[in-house]
Design a protein around this motif. Structure first.
Motif, PDB file in Angstrom:
ATOM      1  N   PRO A   1      25.755  52.982  23.851  1.00  0.00           N
ATOM      2  CA  PRO A   1      26.466  52.420  25.009  1.00  0.00           C
ATOM      3  C   PRO A   1      27.594  53.312  25.515  1.00  0.00           C
ATOM      4  CG  PRO A   1      26.093  50.725  23.356  1.00  0.00           C
ATOM      5  CD  PRO A   1      25.679  52.018  22.729  1.00  0.00           C
ATOM      6  N   ASP A   2      28.141  54.158  24.636  1.00  0.00           N
ATOM      7  CA  ASP A   2      29.251  55.008  25.051  1.00  0.00           C
ATOM      8  C   ASP A   2      28.858  56.482  25.169  1.00  0.00           C
ATOM      9  OD1 ASP A   2      28.851  55.519  22.384  1.00  0.00           O
ATOM     10  OD2 ASP A   2      30.953  55.297  21.790  1.00  0.00           O
ATOM     11  N   THR A   3      27.554  56.772  25.209  1.00  0.00           N
ATOM     12  CA  THR A   3      27.146  58.176  25.356  1.00  0.00           C
ATOM     13  C   THR A   3      27.743  58.769  26.617  1.00  0.00           C
ATOM     14  OG1 THR A   3      25.074  57.852  24.144  1.00  0.00           O
ATOM     15  CG2 THR A   3      25.183  59.737  25.633  1.00  0.00           C
ATOM     16  N   TYR A   4      27.555  58.088  27.722  1.00  0.00           N
ATOM     17  CA  TYR A   4      28.081  58.569  28.999  1.00  0.00           C
ATOM     18  C   TYR A   4      29.325  57.762  29.357  1.00  0.00           C
ATOM     19  CZ  TYR A   4      23.549  60.835  29.236  1.00  0.00           C
ATOM     20  OH  TYR A   4      22.450  61.600  28.957  1.00  0.00           O
ATOM     21  N   SER A   5      30.340  58.456  29.842  1.00  0.00           N
ATOM     22  CA  SER A   5      31.636  57.825  30.077  1.00  0.00           C
ATOM     23  C   SER A   5      31.570  56.805  31.213  1.00  0.00           C
ATOM     24  CB  SER A   5      32.683  58.889  30.420  1.00  0.00           C
ATOM     25  OG  SER A   5      33.910  58.284  30.737  1.00  0.00           O
ATOM     26  N   LEU A   6      32.114  55.628  30.934  1.00  0.00           N
ATOM     27  CA  LEU A   6      32.268  54.598  31.967  1.00  0.00           C
ATOM     28  C   LEU A   6      33.563  54.783  32.740  1.00  0.00           C
ATOM     29  CD1 LEU A   6      31.165  51.480  29.885  1.00  0.00           C
ATOM     30  CD2 LEU A   6      29.838  52.623  31.661  1.00  0.00           C
ATOM     31  N   ASP A   7      34.487  55.592  32.206  1.00  0.00           N
ATOM     32  CA  ASP A   7      35.815  55.738  32.789  1.00  0.00           C
ATOM     33  C   ASP A   7      35.985  57.003  33.613  1.00  0.00           C
ATOM     34  OD1 ASP A   7      36.772  53.387  31.536  1.00  0.00           O
ATOM     35  OD2 ASP A   7      37.083  54.499  29.671  1.00  0.00           O
TER      36      ASP A   7
ATOM     37  N   SER B   1      24.410  49.376  30.565  1.00  0.00           N
ATOM     38  CA  SER B   1      24.730  47.955  30.751  1.00  0.00           C
ATOM     39  C   SER B   1      25.375  47.363  29.502  1.00  0.00           C
ATOM     40  CB  SER B   1      23.464  47.161  31.105  1.00  0.00           C
ATOM     41  OG  SER B   1      22.973  47.540  32.371  1.00  0.00           O
ATOM     42  N   VAL B   2      24.943  47.801  28.320  1.00  0.00           N
ATOM     43  CA  VAL B   2      25.601  47.358  27.088  1.00  0.00           C
ATOM     44  C   VAL B   2      27.060  47.801  27.095  1.00  0.00           C
ATOM     45  CG1 VAL B   2      25.669  47.575  24.563  1.00  0.00           C
ATOM     46  CG2 VAL B   2      23.470  47.386  25.735  1.00  0.00           C
ATOM     47  N   GLY B   3      27.287  49.049  27.502  1.00  0.00           N
ATOM     48  CA  GLY B   3      28.654  49.553  27.573  1.00  0.00           C
ATOM     49  C   GLY B   3      29.504  48.771  28.549  1.00  0.00           C
ATOM     50  N   LYS B   4      28.947  48.460  29.704  1.00  0.00           N
ATOM     51  CA  LYS B   4      29.699  47.682  30.692  1.00  0.00           C
ATOM     52  C   LYS B   4      29.921  46.254  30.209  1.00  0.00           C
ATOM     53  CE  LYS B   4      28.508  50.340  34.818  1.00  0.00           C
ATOM     54  NZ  LYS B   4      27.910  50.334  36.183  1.00  0.00           N
ATOM     55  N   ASN B   5      28.930  45.699  29.552  1.00  0.00           N
ATOM     56  CA  ASN B   5      29.079  44.344  29.010  1.00  0.00           C
ATOM     57  C   ASN B   5      30.257  44.280  28.037  1.00  0.00           C
ATOM     58  OD1 ASN B   5      28.055  42.673  26.298  1.00  0.00           O
ATOM     59  ND2 ASN B   5      27.862  41.506  28.208  1.00  0.00           N
ATOM     60  N   LYS B   6      30.352  45.262  27.170  1.00  0.00           N
ATOM     61  CA  LYS B   6      31.445  45.287  26.185  1.00  0.00           C
ATOM     62  C   LYS B   6      32.784  45.531  26.865  1.00  0.00           C
ATOM     63  CE  LYS B   6      32.907  47.679  21.963  1.00  0.00           C
ATOM     64  NZ  LYS B   6      32.571  48.733  20.978  1.00  0.00           N
TER      65      LYS B   6
ATOM     66  N   VAL C   1      26.553  38.877  33.450  1.00  0.00           N
ATOM     67  CA  VAL C   1      25.509  39.506  34.276  1.00  0.00           C
ATOM     68  C   VAL C   1      24.958  40.733  33.564  1.00  0.00           C
ATOM     69  CG1 VAL C   1      25.061  40.714  36.447  1.00  0.00           C
ATOM     70  CG2 VAL C   1      26.503  38.665  36.425  1.00  0.00           C
ATOM     71  N   TYR C   2      25.851  41.522  32.986  1.00  0.00           N
ATOM     72  CA  TYR C   2      25.398  42.723  32.285  1.00  0.00           C
ATOM     73  C   TYR C   2      24.739  42.377  30.957  1.00  0.00           C
ATOM     74  CZ  TYR C   2      27.127  45.796  35.840  1.00  0.00           C
ATOM     75  OH  TYR C   2      27.277  46.444  37.033  1.00  0.00           O
ATOM     76  N   GLY C   3      25.144  41.277  30.335  1.00  0.00           N
ATOM     77  CA  GLY C   3      24.406  40.805  29.175  1.00  0.00           C
ATOM     78  C   GLY C   3      22.975  40.477  29.531  1.00  0.00           C
ATOM     79  N   ASP C   4      22.791  39.784  30.650  1.00  0.00           N
ATOM     80  CA  ASP C   4      21.438  39.469  31.117  1.00  0.00           C
ATOM     81  C   ASP C   4      20.663  40.741  31.470  1.00  0.00           C
ATOM     82  OD1 ASP C   4      22.023  36.787  30.835  1.00  0.00           O
ATOM     83  OD2 ASP C   4      22.447  36.450  32.967  1.00  0.00           O
ATOM     84  N   LYS C   5      21.366  41.702  32.058  1.00  0.00           N
ATOM     85  CA  LYS C   5      20.720  42.958  32.433  1.00  0.00           C
ATOM     86  C   LYS C   5      20.195  43.690  31.209  1.00  0.00           C
ATOM     87  CE  LYS C   5      19.686  46.489  35.101  1.00  0.00           C
ATOM     88  NZ  LYS C   5      18.438  46.449  35.895  1.00  0.00           N
ATOM     89  N   VAL C   6      20.958  43.661  30.134  1.00  0.00           N
ATOM     90  CA  VAL C   6      20.519  44.304  28.899  1.00  0.00           C
ATOM     91  C   VAL C   6      19.218  43.676  28.412  1.00  0.00           C
ATOM     92  CG1 VAL C   6      21.075  44.680  26.463  1.00  0.00           C
ATOM     93  CG2 VAL C   6      22.837  44.996  28.210  1.00  0.00           C
ATOM     94  N   LYS C   7      19.183  42.370  28.390  1.00  0.00           N
ATOM     95  CA  LYS C   7      17.958  41.679  27.956  1.00  0.00           C
ATOM     96  C   LYS C   7      16.787  42.023  28.870  1.00  0.00           C
ATOM     97  CE  LYS C   7      19.565  37.411  27.728  1.00  0.00           C
ATOM     98  NZ  LYS C   7      19.558  35.962  27.451  1.00  0.00           N
ATOM     99  N   GLU C   8      17.045  42.058  30.173  1.00  0.00           N
ATOM    100  CA  GLU C   8      15.990  42.396  31.131  1.00  0.00           C
ATOM    101  C   GLU C   8      15.436  43.794  30.858  1.00  0.00           C
ATOM    102  OE1 GLU C   8      15.724  43.497  35.864  1.00  0.00           O
ATOM    103  OE2 GLU C   8      17.223  42.046  35.213  1.00  0.00           O
ATOM    104  N   ASN C   9      16.327  44.760  30.629  1.00  0.00           N
ATOM    105  CA  ASN C   9      15.881  46.128  30.346  1.00  0.00           C
ATOM    106  C   ASN C   9      15.136  46.209  29.023  1.00  0.00           C
ATOM    107  OD1 ASN C   9      18.931  47.209  31.798  1.00  0.00           O
ATOM    108  ND2 ASN C   9      16.925  47.569  32.681  1.00  0.00           N
ATOM    109  N   PHE C  10      15.625  45.488  28.036  1.00  0.00           N
ATOM    110  CA  PHE C  10      14.999  45.534  26.711  1.00  0.00           C
ATOM    111  C   PHE C  10      13.556  45.042  26.781  1.00  0.00           C
ATOM    112  CE2 PHE C  10      13.989  43.501  22.615  1.00  0.00           C
ATOM    113  CZ  PHE C  10      14.107  44.601  21.776  1.00  0.00           C
TER     114      PHE C  10
END
Length: 954
Positions: free
Chosen positions: A519-525, A579-584, A596-605
């Motif tokens: 989730p933190d491979t690519y920087s969100l900041d 999306s996991v990174g954004k969810n956290k 929303v991002y929690g749901d997105k993670v499930k959708e992608n999975f």
């Protein structure tokens, strides 16, 4: 009209001319007719020739039928021949060919006695009732086969016609220009692949399709190898595989196809390791069970018989582990000596007449490093580090070793730091750079690559084998390789676009293996990195989908396998992890969009599962079931998890009342514990040269809609929006109208209002900058792609080469020849220059981004030199901290292969404001520069580093 030419880049086997195949010609006297209207040239071979010649003739007949719908008859007697004829045979083994040579109708002096060479030539009146014949003659059986498959390829049959469902290019007629074509021999003597780590994907598919790893399966492998001008195989050996046991006629079939068999780096004497346990041989220990091991090995050589083979020598521990804690040189010498005695005794001829190889894999390199050497006829097989970085190469003074040298390379690996097995993560540019390095240092006898399940490694397999056949390929040829390969698989209409899509696809996948994404491979900041990754994949997916939709139906299956599925699957996987990174992150900020991002993670999975299911069950009517079954989600160690496991996500209870929050891009936080930009009091500094645009992301902490507004205090502050209503979040971009902005350094202000709250954010500007030249500092950072040098200095014997597309962000730079001598930095020695401007004086730190090169020279370390302006060059030893070997998984190595980069720092004192020149000198060859990041105090953490700075021409 279809008109084909063999391009020398791809098919430079044809050194004296080019083969020209057409479907429609004006002057038929200049062309030999393979198929014209209803007339088809039959194919003749001598039945006393090798069985491979019969198989080649049969394949060619089938290939002609695939293209034209008309199948030639395959003949074995002159009495059956009439009309136009295609004759296939081997010098010295085909009486038919030998008669043509004796009658002076065929001159083979150029290839006689050569290794895997061929001539394609039209001759007149070769025999009664035959006016013309297209003769394909080989210096040996594989030479004849390669010549035959060259015709197949040029009439429009891809080497991947079966393994990737590539359709033949249809033509009603086929003509070959009447010229003599003489091939070169291969650059590398033995060229092949290793089927490895093949459970559950390849194993499941083989068991469903063929029942077992039997000769019917291997016939498909052997055909693929021949069509790619390969000749060598390490067979599947994952438990409980054993090539010669799985099907007693596997070895015989390989010999009939002309495939040279061997066993992997840790399976000596033509024995699969699985056979040892199955035979109850006892301890795998030469000191305590010498008799049992010798008996076991003798059985392997006896079974080998006269089949063309390369015998692996030496011994590792049981199950591909180290043989002992210490480097037992004398013991290993005795083992190899005894193995050679067995070879001589069983074959009845001196051991040196049987090709043998000693693999310097992992800790075995310790033996070599401590001076252990083997008999002069044994090929020494060096290895990469399992991640595509070559460990060691021969010294120039050792190049007279008669047995020569080889390389064992990897496109797949089970082991640390984390296994990678699912999709192709190898750039052909990296393969070119490393194998070119090996070749120029004298590794020309054996190239073998671990391809895992084989699919989906089609592109790098093609490249590895093509490069092994013709190592004259240059870095500048690489873009055309993609183009020619795309044309070969999908036709020329969309080849240019497909080539670019493939080049970007492998660049993106090679940045970090999917199994190692976090989730933190690519920087969100910082540097909008995570969103840029998603945007790159979205654009690439859209381009690929457009091509898929446009392609004729017959190409769709092949395109999905070779191009589209990896893009779609990795787009989805990157979306999931980001999306996991954004969810956290958003949960920590109490954002309404957390769920929303929690749901997105499930959708992608679950989309990952659906994509694999389509590949297995629907694609090509289920032909490729199981191939995408390698697990890729949920790694917690080097070993693959038994099932894909969704990353942990957080859900929050969102209050109904709207709440205002914001993040200012690269902003200064309100407290030392605030994440970058959260409720920042100031945006970064703006200047007219960089003309920045920074965002303020407004977010809602409630389920009711949030109404917000922004107001700038000064008229020179531009806002992309001054008000809005959001359920979750949206970005407002801030920029400066420099025509209205005051001179000098000033501050403006923006007020954000919403949900009963109000915040003020400073907008600092710097409108007093001097003229900037070259790469321009942006808030304390200058970022430069290595390929974009301002000037380069070559010497008489050494020159800089750009490797297009190689690396994580742009292209790379290295020197050629790759075996050049070490240089001392001077005004005339090879160097690169980069002009840049900084706005404030002080110490500068430079991060040099390098491909993760190992110290292949086994000296004190590979070096380069670096300086700013006329300061004394600093000598940087890339391998200075490499005190532990890579096979012990030290941090320096784990980090470099995880990130696919090595970073080296240099500090440059008291640099004044203004224009400067970064200078980089070559010291050792093989060093590959990807990027330079000059930190003037503003560098922020990220995976790929800042995007390249703007460049201002002088």
């Amino acid at each position: 009209m279809r008109h084909f030419l063999i391009v020398l880049l791809l098919f430079s086997t044809l050194s004296h001319s080019q083969i020209e195949v057409s479907s429609n010609v004006k002057n038929k006297k200049q062309y030999f007719s393979i198929v014209e209207g209803t007339t088809t040239a039959n194919i003749l071979y001598d039945p006393s020739d090798y069985k491979l010649i019969q198989k080649s003739a049969t394949f060619l007949a089938g290939d002609i039928e695939k293209v034209t719908g008309k199948k030639p008859e395959v003949l074995t007697s002159n009495n059956q021949a009439n009309g136009n004829l295609i004759i296939i045979g081997t010098i010295g083994n085909s009486p038919l060919i030998d008669r043509l040579i004796a009658s002076k109708k065929l001159n083979v002096d150029a290839i006689r006695g050569g290794w895997e060479r061929f001539i394609i030539q039209t001759i007149q009146n070769p025999m009664p009732n035959v006016k013309e014949a297209l003769v394909i003659v080989g210096s040996d059986k594989r030479g004849a086969a390669y010549g035959t498959f060259t015709i197949s390829e040029e009439i429009g049959v891809s080497p991947w016609h079966w393994w990737a469902d590539v359709p033949a290019k249809k033509s009603d007629n086929l003509f070959v220009k009447k010229e003599k074509f003489t091939s070169k021999g291969p650059s590398v003597k033995y060229r092949g692949i290793f089927l490895n780590d093949e459970a559950p994907a390849l194993t499941g598919w083989v068991e469903e399709t063929f029942g077992s790893f039997n000769h019917e399966f291997y016939e498909k492998i052997f055909e693929l190898l021949l069509r790619n001008k390969a000749n060598y195989l390490w067979p599947a050996m994952w438990q409980p595989r054993a090539f010669a046991v799985d099907d007693p006629i596997n070895a015989q079939t390989a010999d009939e196809y002309g495939i040279v068999m061997s066993t992997s780096h840790h399976e000596p004497m033509m024995r699969a390791h699985e056979e040892w346990g199955a035979n109850g041989g006892g301890a795998w220990n030469y000191e305590t069970n010498k008799e049992g091991l010798q008996k076991f090995w003798r059985g392997g050589i006896e079974r080998m018989g006269n089949h063309e083979s390369v015998v692996t020598l030496g011994m590792r521990g049981d199950g591909d582990e180290a043989m002992s804690e210490n480097t037992a040189v004398d013991l290993l010498k005795n083992i190899i000596s005894d193995q050679r005695k067995i070879i001589a005794d069983v074959t009845g001829k001196p051991a040196e007449e049987t090709p043998q190889v000693w693999a310097i894999y992992k800790e075995v390199q310790d033996y070599y490093d401590k001076g252990m050497r083997v008999d002069d006829d044994i090929t020494i097989l060096f290895c990469d580090d399992n991640w595509g970085n070559i460990r060691i190469l021969p010294k120039k003074e050792d190049l007279n070793h008669k047995g020569g040298y080889g390389i064992y390379y990897h496109f797949d690996f089970v082991g640390g730091p984390v296994s990678y097995r699912w999709l192709n993560v190898t750039q052909i540019e990296r393969v070119w750079e490393q194998m070119n390095l090996a070749y120029e240092w004298g590794v020309k006898d054996l190239w073998i690559v671990n391809v895992g399940d084989l699919k989906p490694m089609e592109l790098p397999i093609s490249f590895f084998l093509d490069f092994g056949w013709d190592a004259d390929m240059k870095a500048s040829d690489l873009p055309n390789y993609y183009l020619n390969w795309a044309d070969q698989q999908f036709g020329n209409e969309y080849a240019t676009e497909i080539a670019d899509i493939m080049a970007l696809s492998t660049k993106y996948s090679a940045r970090r293996t999917p199994e190692m994404l976090k989730p933190d491979t690519y920087s969100l900041d910082n540097y909008r990195e995570a969103d840029r990754i998603l945007e790159e994949y979205t654009q690439l997916f859209n381009r690929s989908k457009t091509i898929y939709d446009k392609l004729p139906e017959q190409y769709k299956s092949a395109y999905y396998q070779l191009v589209h599925y990896p893009i779609e699957a990795l787009k989805n996987l990157n979306e999931m992890y980001i999306s996991v990174g954004k969810n956290k992150l958003y949960a920590s900020q109490n954002r309404a969009s957390t769920n929303v991002y929690g749901d997105k993670v499930k959708e992608n999975f679950f989309k990952d599962e659906a994509l694999a299911k389509y590949y297995h069950e629907t694609l090509a009517d289920g032909k490729w079931n199981h191939f995408m079954s390698q697990t890729r989600i949920g790694y917690t160690s080097w070993s693959n998890p038994p099932v894909n496991k969704m990353p942990e996500i957080t859900y929050i209870q969102v209050p109904s009342t709207a709440g205002l929050g914001y993040v200012a891009e690269h902003g200064v936080g309100r407290g030392r514990f605030s994440r970058s930009g959260l409720f920042a009091t100031s945006l970064p500094k703006f200047d007219p040269i960089n003309n920045q645009s920074y965002y303020i992301e407004i977010f809602n902490t409630g389920s009711d809609k949030l109404h917000y507004s922004l107001q700038s205090k000064e008229d020179w502050i531009k806002l992309s929006s001054e008000k809005g209503t959001v359920d979750h979040e949206e970005k407002v971009f801030v920029s400066i109208d420099w025509n209205k902005a005051p001179k000098g350094q000033n501050k403006g202000e923006i007020t954000i209002s919403g949900a009963g709250r109000e915040y003020k954010i400073e907008v600092p500007i710097r409108n007093d900058l001097p003229v900037a030249t070259g790469f321009v500092e942006n808030n304390g950072v200058v970022s430069i792609e290595a390929a974009n040098y301002t000037n380069k200095i070559d010497s008489k014997t050494i020159h800089w080469t750009v490797v297009p597309n190689m690396g994580r962000t742009d292209s790379s730079v290295t020197v050629e020849p790759a075996n050049a001598d070490r240089q001392t930095p001077s005004k005339t020695s090879p160097s690169l220059e980069y002009v840049f401007t900084v706005f404030d004086g002080g110490d500068l730190k430079i991060e040099t981004y390098l491909s993760p090169l190992l110290n292949y020279k086994k000296n004190e370390g590979l070096k380069y030199a670096i300086a700013i302006d006329d300061e004394q060059p600093q000598i940087v030893n890339i391998n200075e901290e490499d005190t532990k070997p890579d096979w012990e998984y030290p941090d320096w190595w784990n980090n470099s292969v995880t990130d696919h980069i090595r970073k080296k720092q240099s500090t440059h004192k008291a640099i004044k404001p203004g224009k400067h020149t970064l200078k980089v000198w070559m010291i050792d060859p093989g060093v590959v520069f990807q990027k330079f990041v000059i930190n003037a105090g503003g560098l922020k953490p990220s995976y790929l580093g800042p995007e390249e700075s703007i460049y201002s021409k002088p």
